[in-house]
Design an enzyme around this catalytic site. Sequence first.
Site, PDB file in Angstrom:
ATOM      1  N   HIS A 136      -1.639 -10.240  -5.228  1.00 52.32           N
ATOM      2  CA  HIS A 136      -2.590  -9.229  -4.721  1.00 52.32           C
ATOM      3  C   HIS A 136      -1.891  -8.265  -3.764  1.00 52.32           C
ATOM      4  O   HIS A 136      -1.677  -8.592  -2.602  1.00 52.32           O
ATOM      5  CB  HIS A 136      -3.742  -9.930  -3.995  1.00 52.32           C
ATOM      6  CG  HIS A 136      -4.672 -10.636  -4.928  1.00 52.32           C
ATOM      7  ND1 HIS A 136      -5.764 -10.030  -5.496  1.00 52.32           N
ATOM      8  CD2 HIS A 136      -4.641 -11.895  -5.430  1.00 52.32           C
ATOM      9  CE1 HIS A 136      -6.379 -10.875  -6.300  1.00 52.32           C
ATOM     10  NE2 HIS A 136      -5.720 -12.026  -6.273  1.00 52.32           N
TER      11      HIS A 136
ATOM     12  N   LYS B 155     -15.765   0.472   8.659  1.00 52.70           N
ATOM     13  CA  LYS B 155     -16.164   0.689  10.047  1.00 52.70           C
ATOM     14  C   LYS B 155     -15.169   1.547  10.841  1.00 52.70           C
ATOM     15  O   LYS B 155     -15.558   2.481  11.531  1.00 52.70           O
ATOM     16  CB  LYS B 155     -16.336  -0.664  10.740  1.00 52.70           C
ATOM     17  CG  LYS B 155     -16.994  -0.591  12.099  1.00 52.70           C
ATOM     18  CD  LYS B 155     -18.479  -0.449  11.962  1.00 52.70           C
ATOM     19  CE  LYS B 155     -19.190  -0.426  13.287  1.00 52.70           C
ATOM     20  NZ  LYS B 155     -20.645  -0.493  13.085  1.00 52.70           N
TER      21      LYS B 155
ATOM     22  N   TYR C 208      -6.606 -11.234 -12.280  1.00 49.82           N
ATOM     23  CA  TYR C 208      -7.449 -11.259 -13.478  1.00 49.82           C
ATOM     24  C   TYR C 208      -7.211 -10.004 -14.311  1.00 49.82           C
ATOM     25  O   TYR C 208      -7.194 -10.054 -15.543  1.00 49.82           O
ATOM     26  CB  TYR C 208      -8.934 -11.340 -13.093  1.00 49.82           C
ATOM     27  CG  TYR C 208      -9.889 -11.437 -14.277  1.00 49.82           C
ATOM     28  CD1 TYR C 208     -10.356 -12.666 -14.725  1.00 49.82           C
ATOM     29  CD2 TYR C 208     -10.319 -10.288 -14.945  1.00 49.82           C
ATOM     30  CE1 TYR C 208     -11.217 -12.754 -15.808  1.00 49.82           C
ATOM     31  CE2 TYR C 208     -11.175 -10.365 -16.033  1.00 49.82           C
ATOM     32  CZ  TYR C 208     -11.627 -11.598 -16.468  1.00 49.82           C
ATOM     33  OH  TYR C 208     -12.476 -11.675 -17.537  1.00 49.82           O
TER      34      TYR C 208
ATOM     35  N   GLY D 217     -10.514 -11.141 -10.197  1.00 46.77           N
ATOM     36  CA  GLY D 217     -11.894 -11.604 -10.377  1.00 46.77           C
ATOM     37  C   GLY D 217     -11.911 -13.108 -10.486  1.00 46.77           C
ATOM     38  O   GLY D 217     -10.876 -13.738 -10.726  1.00 46.77           O
TER      39      GLY D 217
ATOM     40  N   ASP E 278     -22.969   3.827  13.461  1.00 50.40           N
ATOM     41  CA  ASP E 278     -23.196   4.215  12.061  1.00 50.40           C
ATOM     42  C   ASP E 278     -24.335   5.220  11.908  1.00 50.40           C
ATOM     43  O   ASP E 278     -24.178   6.252  11.267  1.00 50.40           O
ATOM     44  CB  ASP E 278     -23.509   2.979  11.196  1.00 50.40           C
ATOM     45  CG  ASP E 278     -22.441   1.914  11.320  1.00 50.40           C
ATOM     46  OD1 ASP E 278     -21.343   2.233  11.810  1.00 50.40           O
ATOM     47  OD2 ASP E 278     -22.722   0.757  10.948  1.00 50.40           O
TER      48      ASP E 278
END
Length: 513
Positions: free
Chosen positions: A164, A369, A78, A50, A223
Amino acid sequence: TILVLDFGSQYSHLIIRRLREFNVYAEMLPCTQVISELSWKPAGVILSGGPYSVYQDGSPHVDHDIFKLGVPILGICYGMQELAWINGKGVGRGDKREYGPATLNVEDQSCALFKDVDHSQVWMSHGDKLQSLPVGFKTVATSDNSPFAAIADESKQIYGIQFHPEVTHTIKGKNLLKNFAVNICKVSQNWTMENFIETEIKRIRKLVGETAEVIGAVSGGVDSTVAAKLMTEAIGDRFHAIYVDNGVMRKNETVTVKKTLDEGLGINLTVVDAGDIFLSKLKGITDPEKKRKIIGNTFIDVFEDVASKIKTKDGSDIEFLLQGTLYPDVIESISFKGPSQTIKTHHNVGGLSENMKLKLIEPLRELFKDEVRHLGEILNIPEDLVWRHPFPGPGIAIRVLGEVTPEQVKIAREADYIFIEEIKKAGLYRQISQAFAALLPVKSVGVMGDQRTYEQVIALRAIETTDFMTADWFVFEAKFLKKVASRIVNEVDGVARVTYDITSKPPATVEWE
Ligand code: XMP
């Protein structure tokens, strides 16, 4: 199920995504989630990164009840600082911000989190860092700049990592997440698109009940078609798809939509030819934002009008509105938004549901997607449609620069059709993210036969991108461009010159308006 608590990092949604790549299901909730209000018990908890500093007033903190769940916990960036803050507060501003690649050295090879993850590149993105080990923790991995790149309290199965693992730049990140979810949390790897369809259909049936009916707009894009097909599988004819021809769609679009959705996929479809209404409202308008607004508002009027005339089986009102919202559209709305802790709810219906008092159904809201495309393939949606490029809501109106008239739309539409046809013939359609022709409001001199011509200019645009936030222009072979230009000038009345747009985004945008 793994619970991901989101502290607002730009990468949070990727955690869910990576877990799903090895068939683990995860749900993301705001970091402020009250644990006693959860209706299910997670098998493990991940705290995301964050943009805040744990030691600042007003920065978000997690409900301490997560430790009472007795399940493994992984804090990322974070999230790790939050774990450290709760267990001793040894967090502060680093002397240097660390952003980019770093090499990870695993100090404790026995740690279950780091099975097959040693000495590889990881991605760092932080300003704060741990200054001391929190109570009960030991160092598991380091990097040049982070003496506490990974920490663990293995007796409690609590882990913290500064880097990460969810971004692809962390080479072994997926292994690490798999170690956490599968080996440490022991979740089953049973998330597949097939059982997503099954559970989603059950969920829709339960939500809608035995008699209620649903409407939804379809555009001819992937979609809305996938959402409509899923809804049809769930409740059959009690789902009403509405396709509005706004007069600025691509060539043959209405006929194709009718054929594919109605005849091919068995979707209960109403086609509305409202081209004249849209085009008359666009008369004299040249400002792009005004065009967008007019088309958006007119769409709502037409849609509501058609919806109000739809007859339901038992004569009652339609209760639900289907939306093909995808995960990236939802992310914003569930993130923690600053110290005020307000959490936005997602509304891209443009006032529609509020006016009509409809309840929203968004069956694709967890998917990305490419997952929607995969879902479309399983639902037998034709390949052409599944892999279709995106097309903007305001359609050709923002590809005819200047005033939108039926004549100008026709020129842009024909040129676009030829361009796309040639792209498909050359086998390039899937390599390109989006391609189209724009019609410029300038005339240029040319010569055809012995005649001097004075006609308009077509600009071709083709881009490659992963997220449409940045894009690069597609490099065609000269031979290909030559052929397209020659076809357009020869076959489309009113065009005397063709150019190819070689600007990236930024500084240009994808569309010309
Ligand atoms: P830009 O031009 O902003 O386009 O770089 C990025 C992507 O968004 C699409 N786009 C729109 N889609 N309504 C839409 O539904 C719009 O007003 C609109 N404007 C741009 C564009 O086609 C590209 O895929």
